[in-house]
Design a protein around this motif. Sequence first.
Motif, PDB file in Angstrom:
ATOM      1  N   MET A 191     -10.244   2.432   2.214  1.00 48.30           N
ATOM      2  CA  MET A 191      -9.838   1.021   1.580  1.00 48.30           C
ATOM      3  C   MET A 191      -9.669  -0.103   2.952  1.00 48.30           C
ATOM      4  O   MET A 191      -8.668   0.312   3.765  1.00 48.30           O
ATOM      5  N   MET A 192     -10.054  -0.741   2.220  1.00 48.14           N
ATOM      6  CA  MET A 192      -9.485  -1.592   4.293  1.00 48.14           C
ATOM      7  C   MET A 192      -8.001  -2.897   3.748  1.00 48.14           C
ATOM      8  O   MET A 192      -7.872  -3.563   2.278  1.00 48.14           O
ATOM      9  N   VAL A 193      -6.554  -1.862   4.598  1.00 52.33           N
ATOM     10  CA  VAL A 193      -5.903  -2.596   3.996  1.00 52.33           C
ATOM     11  C   VAL A 193      -5.180  -4.211   4.874  1.00 52.33           C
ATOM     12  O   VAL A 193      -5.960  -4.692   6.173  1.00 52.33           O
ATOM     13  N   ASP A 194      -5.351  -5.325   4.159  1.00 55.15           N
ATOM     14  CA  ASP A 194      -5.209  -6.956   4.995  1.00 55.15           C
ATOM     15  C   ASP A 194      -3.735  -7.008   5.629  1.00 55.15           C
ATOM     16  O   ASP A 194      -3.473  -7.033   6.368  1.00 55.15           O
ATOM     17  N   ARG A 195      -2.452  -5.787   4.554  1.00 57.31           N
ATOM     18  CA  ARG A 195      -1.337  -6.223   5.365  1.00 57.31           C
ATOM     19  C   ARG A 195      -0.759  -4.775   5.288  1.00 57.31           C
ATOM     20  O   ARG A 195      -0.998  -4.385   4.281  1.00 57.31           O
ATOM     21  N   PHE A 196       0.005  -3.835   6.091  1.00 58.43           N
ATOM     22  CA  PHE A 196       0.526  -3.444   6.277  1.00 58.43           C
ATOM     23  C   PHE A 196       2.144  -3.665   5.898  1.00 58.43           C
ATOM     24  O   PHE A 196       3.053  -3.739   7.170  1.00 58.43           O
ATOM     25  N   ILE A 197       2.957  -3.236   5.293  1.00 59.38           N
ATOM     26  CA  ILE A 197       4.602  -4.211   4.820  1.00 59.38           C
ATOM     27  C   ILE A 197       5.543  -2.400   4.800  1.00 59.38           C
ATOM     28  O   ILE A 197       5.393  -2.353   3.225  1.00 59.38           O
ATOM     29  N   PRO A 198       5.298  -1.637   5.409  1.00 59.13           N
ATOM     30  CA  PRO A 198       6.621  -0.444   5.125  1.00 59.13           C
ATOM     31  C   PRO A 198       7.459  -0.305   4.562  1.00 59.13           C
ATOM     32  O   PRO A 198       8.705  -1.508   4.593  1.00 59.13           O
ATOM     33  N   SER A 199       8.309   0.231   3.167  1.00 57.03           N
ATOM     34  CA  SER A 199       8.595   0.664   2.471  1.00 57.03           C
ATOM     35  C   SER A 199       9.540   2.077   2.931  1.00 57.03           C
ATOM     36  O   SER A 199       9.032   3.002   3.083  1.00 57.03           O
ATOM     37  N   PRO A 200      11.011   1.605   2.945  1.00 54.78           N
ATOM     38  CA  PRO A 200      11.514   2.956   2.882  1.00 54.78           C
ATOM     39  C   PRO A 200      11.376   4.658   2.342  1.00 54.78           C
ATOM     40  O   PRO A 200      12.575   4.705   2.657  1.00 54.78           O
ATOM     41  N   PHE A 201      11.302   3.714   1.032  1.00 55.99           N
ATOM     42  CA  PHE A 201      11.611   4.249  -0.410  1.00 55.99           C
ATOM     43  C   PHE A 201      10.226   4.936  -0.527  1.00 55.99           C
ATOM     44  O   PHE A 201       9.432   4.841  -0.989  1.00 55.99           O
ATOM     45  N   HIS A 202      10.140   6.223  -0.015  1.00 54.17           N
ATOM     46  CA  HIS A 202       9.588   7.669   0.289  1.00 54.17           C
ATOM     47  C   HIS A 202      10.097   9.133   0.703  1.00 54.17           C
ATOM     48  O   HIS A 202      10.869   8.352   0.701  1.00 54.17           O
ATOM     49  N   SER A 203       9.242  10.071   0.719  1.00 54.82           N
ATOM     50  CA  SER A 203       9.953  10.900   1.050  1.00 54.82           C
ATOM     51  C   SER A 203       8.894  12.197   1.089  1.00 54.82           C
ATOM     52  O   SER A 203       7.794  12.107   0.876  1.00 54.82           O
ATOM     53  N   SER A 204       9.143  13.560   1.335  1.00 51.30           N
ATOM     54  CA  SER A 204       7.868  13.911   1.886  1.00 51.30           C
ATOM     55  C   SER A 204       7.088  14.966   0.460  1.00 51.30           C
ATOM     56  O   SER A 204       7.520  14.415  -0.580  1.00 51.30           O
ATOM     57  N   ARG A 205       5.573  15.440   0.888  1.00 47.26           N
ATOM     58  CA  ARG A 205       4.872  15.433  -0.302  1.00 47.26           C
ATOM     59  C   ARG A 205       5.445  17.185  -0.574  1.00 47.26           C
ATOM     60  O   ARG A 205       4.883  17.773  -1.510  1.00 47.26           O
ATOM     61  N   GLN A 206       5.893  17.368   0.384  1.00 48.89           N
ATOM     62  CA  GLN A 206       6.877  19.218   0.121  1.00 48.89           C
ATOM     63  C   GLN A 206       5.191  19.664  -0.046  1.00 48.89           C
ATOM     64  O   GLN A 206       6.158  20.691  -1.046  1.00 48.89           O
ATOM     65  N   GLY A 207       4.251  19.925   0.385  1.00 49.57           N
ATOM     66  CA  GLY A 207       3.165  20.350   0.405  1.00 49.57           C
ATOM     67  C   GLY A 207       1.882  20.265  -0.557  1.00 49.57           C
ATOM     68  O   GLY A 207       1.062  20.756  -0.932  1.00 49.57           O
ATOM     69  N   HIS A 208       2.571  19.516  -1.716  1.00 52.86           N
ATOM     70  CA  HIS A 208       1.952  18.368  -2.732  1.00 52.86           C
ATOM     71  C   HIS A 208       0.241  18.071  -2.208  1.00 52.86           C
ATOM     72  O   HIS A 208       0.742  16.868  -1.093  1.00 52.86           O
ATOM     73  N   VAL A 209      -0.187  18.064  -3.059  1.00 55.94           N
ATOM     74  CA  VAL A 209      -1.666  16.580  -2.440  1.00 55.94           C
ATOM     75  C   VAL A 209      -1.970  16.116  -4.213  1.00 55.94           C
ATOM     76  O   VAL A 209      -1.493  16.746  -5.555  1.00 55.94           O
ATOM     77  N   PRO A 210      -2.605  14.611  -3.677  1.00 58.23           N
ATOM     78  CA  PRO A 210      -2.514  13.813  -4.926  1.00 58.23           C
ATOM     79  C   PRO A 210      -3.586  14.453  -5.520  1.00 58.23           C
ATOM     80  O   PRO A 210      -4.526  14.834  -5.476  1.00 58.23           O
ATOM     81  N   LEU A 211      -2.982  14.143  -7.138  1.00 60.98           N
ATOM     82  CA  LEU A 211      -3.724  14.688  -7.862  1.00 60.98           C
ATOM     83  C   LEU A 211      -4.569  13.531  -9.181  1.00 60.98           C
ATOM     84  O   LEU A 211      -5.604  13.767  -9.842  1.00 60.98           O
ATOM     85  N   ALA A 212      -3.629  12.660  -8.773  1.00 59.16           N
ATOM     86  CA  ALA A 212      -3.758  11.563  -9.977  1.00 59.16           C
ATOM     87  C   ALA A 212      -3.587  10.418  -9.594  1.00 59.16           C
ATOM     88  O   ALA A 212      -3.036  10.161  -7.989  1.00 59.16           O
ATOM     89  N   ILE A 213      -3.927   8.890  -9.710  1.00 56.14           N
ATOM     90  CA  ILE A 213      -3.846   7.222  -9.714  1.00 56.14           C
ATOM     91  C   ILE A 213      -3.374   7.205 -10.240  1.00 56.14           C
ATOM     92  O   ILE A 213      -3.847   6.985 -11.482  1.00 56.14           O
ATOM     93  N   VAL A 214      -1.972   6.357  -9.733  1.00 55.13           N
ATOM     94  CA  VAL A 214      -1.237   6.080 -11.504  1.00 55.13           C
ATOM     95  C   VAL A 214      -1.628   4.162 -10.770  1.00 55.13           C
ATOM     96  O   VAL A 214      -1.016   3.932  -9.746  1.00 55.13           O
ATOM     97  N   LEU A 215      -1.772   3.014 -11.993  1.00 52.70           N
ATOM     98  CA  LEU A 215      -1.729   2.092 -11.841  1.00 52.70           C
ATOM     99  C   LEU A 215      -0.383   1.394 -12.318  1.00 52.70           C
ATOM    100  O   LEU A 215      -0.227   1.740 -14.057  1.00 52.70           O
ATOM    101  N   HIS A 216       0.111   0.377 -11.925  1.00 57.61           N
ATOM    102  CA  HIS A 216       1.047  -0.635 -12.300  1.00 57.61           C
ATOM    103  C   HIS A 216       0.350  -1.778 -12.335  1.00 57.61           C
ATOM    104  O   HIS A 216      -0.249  -1.925 -11.690  1.00 57.61           O
ATOM    105  N   ILE A 217       1.444  -2.695 -13.303  1.00 59.34           N
ATOM    106  CA  ILE A 217       1.247  -4.097 -12.833  1.00 59.34           C
ATOM    107  C   ILE A 217       2.666  -4.678 -12.784  1.00 59.34           C
ATOM    108  O   ILE A 217       3.197  -4.286 -13.153  1.00 59.34           O
ATOM    109  N   MET A 218       2.244  -5.484 -10.989  1.00 57.44           N
ATOM    110  CA  MET A 218       3.511  -6.577 -10.834  1.00 57.44           C
ATOM    111  C   MET A 218       3.643  -7.619 -12.001  1.00 57.44           C
ATOM    112  O   MET A 218       3.214  -8.219 -12.317  1.00 57.44           O
TER     113      MET A 218
END
Length: 99
Positions: free
Chosen positions: A1-28
């Motif tokens: 995926m080509m990203v135009d801009r990285f705007i870092p959010s501090p609101f994240h954490s470790s995945r604790q060993g889990h891997v992505p299994l699904a994509i969740v789509l939200h509406i802005m």
Amino acid sequence: MMVDRFIPSPFHSSRQGHVPLAIVLHIMEGSLEGTGAWFQDPRARVSTHYGIGKGGEIHQYVDVTLAAWGNGSVSPGAPWRMLHDLPGVSPNLYTLSIE
């Protein structure tokens, strides 16, 4: 995926060993710029991995190796429970989220 801009959010954490299994789509609710600003605001305490604007521009807020804080918590009977065999595990640990 080509990203135009990285705007870092501090609101994240470790995945604790889990891997992505699904994509969740939200509406802005607002603009792509406003979403990026909100994901950096100390009052927000929420984030997603990517935002896609109306013109196709892509902003990234959280690295995909980390859990963004955008998909709530697990409640009894939530569809997330079908994706994982550990009851009560936050869906943020095994999803990628896109606004």
